[in-house]
Design a protein around this motif. Structure first.
Motif, PDB file in Angstrom:
ATOM      1  N   ARG A 257       1.139   8.956  -6.168  1.00 24.62           N
ATOM      2  CA  ARG A 257       1.181  10.547  -6.022  1.00 24.62           C
ATOM      3  C   ARG A 257       2.339  10.963  -7.279  1.00 24.62           C
ATOM      4  O   ARG A 257       2.315  12.249  -7.571  1.00 24.62           O
ATOM      5  CB  ARG A 257       1.748  10.894  -4.776  1.00 24.62           C
ATOM      6  CG  ARG A 257       0.351  10.712  -3.789  1.00 24.62           C
ATOM      7  CD  ARG A 257       0.878  11.359  -2.410  1.00 24.62           C
ATOM      8  NE  ARG A 257       2.087  10.437  -1.661  1.00 24.62           N
ATOM      9  CZ  ARG A 257       1.674   9.365  -0.849  1.00 24.62           C
ATOM     10  NH1 ARG A 257       0.398   9.048  -0.804  1.00 24.62           N
ATOM     11  NH2 ARG A 257       2.622   8.700  -0.458  1.00 24.62           N
ATOM     12  N   THR A 258       3.525  10.214  -7.544  1.00 27.82           N
ATOM     13  CA  THR A 258       4.295  10.491  -8.360  1.00 27.82           C
ATOM     14  C   THR A 258       3.715  10.405  -9.989  1.00 27.82           C
ATOM     15  O   THR A 258       3.970  11.461 -10.571  1.00 27.82           O
ATOM     16  CB  THR A 258       5.513   9.764  -8.324  1.00 27.82           C
ATOM     17  OG1 THR A 258       5.997   9.583  -7.011  1.00 27.82           O
ATOM     18  CG2 THR A 258       6.752  10.351  -9.164  1.00 27.82           C
TER      19      THR A 258
ATOM     20  N   GLU B  47       2.835   6.059  -2.971  1.00 26.00           N
ATOM     21  CA  GLU B  47       4.030   6.973  -3.483  1.00 26.00           C
ATOM     22  C   GLU B  47       3.998   6.939  -4.989  1.00 26.00           C
ATOM     23  O   GLU B  47       4.184   7.912  -5.617  1.00 26.00           O
ATOM     24  CB  GLU B  47       5.167   6.407  -2.927  1.00 26.00           C
ATOM     25  CG  GLU B  47       6.495   7.183  -2.826  1.00 26.00           C
ATOM     26  CD  GLU B  47       6.262   8.542  -1.967  1.00 26.00           C
ATOM     27  OE1 GLU B  47       5.321   8.570  -1.312  1.00 26.00           O
ATOM     28  OE2 GLU B  47       7.334   9.240  -1.945  1.00 26.00           O
TER      29      GLU B  47
ATOM     30  N   ALA C 162      -6.370  11.640  -4.024  1.00 27.29           N
ATOM     31  CA  ALA C 162      -7.135  10.662  -3.532  1.00 27.29           C
ATOM     32  C   ALA C 162      -7.822   9.620  -4.711  1.00 27.29           C
ATOM     33  O   ALA C 162      -8.597   8.950  -4.400  1.00 27.29           O
ATOM     34  CB  ALA C 162      -8.160  10.992  -2.511  1.00 27.29           C
TER      35      ALA C 162
ATOM     36  N   VAL D 156       0.834  -1.141  -0.079  1.00 27.99           N
ATOM     37  CA  VAL D 156       0.042   0.111  -0.044  1.00 27.99           C
ATOM     38  C   VAL D 156       0.831   1.200   0.144  1.00 27.99           C
ATOM     39  O   VAL D 156       0.669   2.221  -0.807  1.00 27.99           O
ATOM     40  CB  VAL D 156      -0.989   0.102   1.229  1.00 27.99           C
ATOM     41  CG1 VAL D 156      -1.671   1.339   1.256  1.00 27.99           C
ATOM     42  CG2 VAL D 156      -2.048  -1.095   0.971  1.00 27.99           C
ATOM     43  N   ALA D 157       1.853   1.187   0.850  1.00 26.31           N
ATOM     44  CA  ALA D 157       2.662   2.516   0.896  1.00 26.31           C
ATOM     45  C   ALA D 157       3.425   2.900  -0.161  1.00 26.31           C
ATOM     46  O   ALA D 157       3.259   4.070  -0.754  1.00 26.31           O
ATOM     47  CB  ALA D 157       3.637   2.544   2.183  1.00 26.31           C
ATOM     48  N   GLU D 158       4.056   1.825  -0.775  1.00 24.84           N
ATOM     49  CA  GLU D 158       4.806   1.964  -2.012  1.00 24.84           C
ATOM     50  C   GLU D 158       3.573   2.489  -3.186  1.00 24.84           C
ATOM     51  O   GLU D 158       4.086   3.298  -4.071  1.00 24.84           O
ATOM     52  CB  GLU D 158       5.447   0.809  -2.416  1.00 24.84           C
ATOM     53  CG  GLU D 158       6.321   0.856  -3.589  1.00 24.84           C
ATOM     54  CD  GLU D 158       6.738  -0.450  -4.324  1.00 24.84           C
ATOM     55  OE1 GLU D 158       7.847  -0.561  -4.887  1.00 24.84           O
ATOM     56  OE2 GLU D 158       6.018  -1.482  -4.080  1.00 24.84           O
TER      57      GLU D 158
END
Lengths: 529, 263
Positions: free
Chosen positions: B153-154, B150, B163, B145-147
């Motif tokens: 967003r990039t 990131e 979102a 999830v965290a990756e």
């Protein structure tokens, strides 16, 4: 002695026994304030400022204004293990680890929005009723200062958490600083302590946000209120109300109870919003890195009109002597707001210069009785509203299935065309309302009762309005236009003719009015209905 | 009889009957238009291709040409691959409702079996991106999830919003919301680059990273409204709207009430 005065006297007596301040207290506690809902708008600002101080202090206990890189290890799963600044991580901690932290953050942010809304609404009240006239010009300027600083303070607060949205906002602020000709780049380097984003900016604006600006606010608000106290509050026209008195309730206990109660209502509404509506959900935005940007990046509403102006500016740049002048940022980002705020601050002086009215005023104008001023105000609001709408053009475009290009072209044209139209329409509306007032005074209220006369004629019964109402509708004075000499006796232009010509023209425009009903006219018509 | 006539003339009779009629029509329509959603059968490929060709000739060839070679108003489909067809037709974007700026997501015109047949037919014309298998789409197992956040967003947030709520592009085009979109379709969108979207090849974003993005999107979809009503997750515009309506509305209302003379 009335019951109310007795309460004030008792309080004064209690304090006097301990401090000897009875005389001062009795005088001030019985000070009278006029009653009108619009006089409470300034209090909304004062109370939300108090809420901002309290909730902001709470937030400082945990916020770490540092750009030090940390690895997030809190309870918000989607960001776990990501590298971010300590500022962002500590804001996440306030939101998810600190008990009541998210509520406090949301209260703080909603209070900031309400503070700014309150200032604007209060400003509109003061403007449209002419409360800025002599002797209150200084207080008007302090108010404009508070508005300007409020925008800056709000923007700094929005920038502190170092999330993706606020970082984008700071980037735009940097661009606006850089757009200042010649010195822009140097100023930007100075503010950021080097290249963007650097490590210095967040700690610096933190000091400004929590120390310098709140201190200035406190000082300005105190002076603002002391001047209201000293100059006494203005009041709306009505029977028994003159330029020399104030009709209303004494501070102690009536106004104190009302105002004190209102504080808790403002707190309640802010806490309610903080509890039920999400604001600035920084965990969704993610940590800031200059490589990222989100669609629909917007500032808070009080900056939205500035963003809208920048968004509608056509891309014009000049290269000269090795310098680049970005007109597309310089004009909407600095020059237009500069003109707007200067005009706003100087308005009382401009109006009194143009109309030649140098007298003191403590009775307020009804906006319809000063059509020119009201129309100028609506014109300025229209300008701001068009730019504010353009600030949200992408959200509006996707929500209402419009194209962003249409929105931009609409705004570019509307910002020039709509304000003058708003001016003309408002002025005509004011004059029509004056005509309606005149009608009401002379012919009374239409009751809707139809009566058939013995002759067979049908008439509608009009009822005369009360003496109080008639007073309100007729007590205002109608200024005559200035007739300043432009030529001397021999028909030669005198020195200063141009200045006089401008003043004559403005004052002629300001003096356009429907003649108010006079006592003679009223008597003449009596018996007709 | 007299009672009925009185009821009929009751002033509420009109509105009540209208609501009743709307309710009945709505319910009937809902029941009648409900489609049975069965998963595509693993049909014999050559049968599917033949079936797909028939559907193509009937529903697509007027714009895309009898041999999918493309025409003035529509691009060639030779080499776009099964994934592209599955995305465009499976999300209802194709066939287009009208020749507007952008094909809108709508209720699919074809059943999953028909979409599969069409995809097989187009894939048979020339090789192209395949529809990812269910095994390859196991984002719960293979994603982070965290990756994914990131990466999103990039690479994605600049059009689809932080979102995944979507955003505006130029000339009336837009990046649609990715909330509620099938993982398969998100994957296909990334490898085929529909409409204004660029292609994110496996070299730019590896298959595992794509699964991470999908996992993040699904997590964002399922995320509870942490701070109260989410206000659309579009940032400060809706917040400003709320404070200028409900916020100041409540306060001015109370101010008016406070300033009323006590009777």
């Amino acid at each position: 002695m009335t019951a109310r005065e007795r309460v004030a006297g008792n309080v004064a007596g209690y304090v006097d026994d301990r401090t000897g301040a009875a005389k001062w207290m009795k005088k001030n506690l019985t000070k009278v304030f006029p009653d009108h809902w619009s006089f409470l708008l300034g209090e909304i600002c004062l109370y939300s400022f108090v809420i901002l101080l309290l909730s902001g202090t709470f937030l400082t206990f945990w916020f770490d204004p540092s750009m030090k890189e940390v690895v997030y290890d809190g309870s918000y799963e989607p960001l776990k293990g990501l590298k971010m600044s300590a500022a962002y991580a500590s804001t996440l901690d306030i939101s998810f680890e600190v008990r009541g932290g998210l509520l406090m953050r949301q209260i703080h942010h909603w209070a900031a929005l309400i503070f700014m809304v309150g200032i604007v609404v209060h400003l509109m009240r003061v403007y449209f009723t002419g409360a800025f006239r002599k002797p209150r010009e200084f207080n008007w300027i302090i108010g404009v200062g508070l508005l300007t600083l409020g925008i800056v303070e709000g923007f700094l607060g929005y920038s502190l958490p170092d999330d993706l949205l606020s970082g984008t906002g700071i980037r735009i602020a940097e661009a606006i600083i850089q757009a200042i000709p010649v010195v822009g780049s140097y100023l930007a380097f100075f503010a950021f302590g080097g290249a963007f984003p650097g490590e210095a900016f967040i700690p610096r604006i933190y000091t400004v946000h929590i120390l310098l600006l709140p201190g200035i606010f406190l000082a300005l608000i105190t002076v603002h209120l002391m001047l209201v106290w000293y100059q006494k509050h203005t009041q709306f026209p009505g029977p028994g109300r003159t330029e020399k008195n104030v009709v209303g309730y004494p501070l102690m206990p009536v106004y104190m109870a009302k105002a004190g109660g209102f504080f808790f209502i403002v707190f309640g509404v802010t806490a309610f919003l903080g509890a039920v509506a999400s604001i600035n959900p920084i965990w969704l935005y993610g940590p800031y890195t200059p490589a990222q940007v989100s669609a629909g990046s917007q500032p808070d509403w009080y900056m939205g009109w500035l963003d809208g102006l920048v968004r509608m500016a056509p891309p014009i740049e000049t290269h000269a002597l090795g310098y680049t002048i970005s007109w597309n940022i310089l004009i909407p980002g600095l020059i237009v707001p500069g003109i707007m705020f200067t005009g706003l601050a100087l308005y009382p002086f401009i109006e009194s210069w143009a109309t030649g009215d140098k007298r003191e005023h403590h009775l307020l104008d009804r906006p319809r009785n000063t059509p020119n001023r009201t129309a100028i105000g609506v014109m300025a609001l229209t300008f701001t509203l068009v730019s504010l709408l353009n600030g949200g053009n992408d959200i509006i475009a996707t929500t209402f299935h419009l194209t962003i290009n249409q929105m931009m072209w609409f705004s570019r044209i509307a910002i020039i065309v709509l304000p003058p139209i708003a001016f003309v329409v408002t002025k005509r509306l004011c004059l029509s309302l004056q005509r309606a007032d005149r009608d009401l005074v002379l012919h009374g209220r239409e009751t809707g009762r139809l009566v058939r006369m013995p002759s067979g004629e049908f008439i509608e019964v009009h009822e005369p309005i009360s003496a109080e109402k008639a007073w309100v509708l007729t007590s205002h004075e109608q200024l005559a236009p200035l007739e300043l000499p432009e030529h001397d006796g021999a028909g030669v232009r005198r020195p200063g003719a141009l200045k006089n010509k401008i003043r004559n023209r403005i004052s002629r425009a300001a003096a356009v009015a429907v003649p108010k009903a006079t006592e003679t006219e009223r008597r003449e018509l009596e018996g007709h209905h | 009889m007299k009672r009925l006539s009185r009821l009929r003339r009751h002033h509420a009779a009109g509105p009540i009957l209208l609501i009743f009629a709307l309710f009945t029509i709505g319910t009937t329509f809902q029941v009648a238009s409900a489609v049975n959603s069965e998963s595509p059968s693993v049909a014999d490929r050559s049968v599917a291709i033949e079936e797909g060709k028939q559907i193509f000739l009937k529903g697509c060839s007027s714009c895309h040409g009898l041999n999918a070679e493309g025409a003035e108003i529509a691009p060639s489909l030779i080499g776009v691959g099964a994934a592209s067809v599955d995305f465009q037709v499976g999300t209802g974007r194709m066939p287009m409702a009208d020749m507007s700026q952008q094909a809108m997501r709508k209720k699919p015109v074809y059943t999953p079996e028909e979409v599969y047949a069409l995809a097989m037919y187009v894939a048979s014309l020339a090789p192209g991106p395949e529809i990812p298998t269910e095994e390859a789409l196991n984002y719960e197992r293979d994603g982070s999830v965290a990756e994914g956040g990131e990466l999103f967003r990039t690479n994605c947030a600049m059009c689809h919003n932080f979102a995944g709520q979507g955003g505006a592009l130029t000339q009336g085009k837009y990046a649609p919301t990715i909330m509620g979109v099938e993982p398969k379709h998100i994957y296909e969108a990334m490898i085929t680059g529909p409409q204004s979207m660029p292609v994110f090849s496996d070299k730019t974003i590896t298959p595992e990273e794509k699964l991470s993005i999908i996992k993040w999107a699904k997590a964002a979809e399922a995320e509870p409204q942490l701070g109260g009503a989410a206000l659309g997750r579009v940032g400060p515009v809706t917040e400003g709207l709320l404070v200028w309506t409900l916020g100041i509305g409540l306060l001015v209302g109370v101010a008016v009430w406070l300033a009323m003379k006590a009777k």
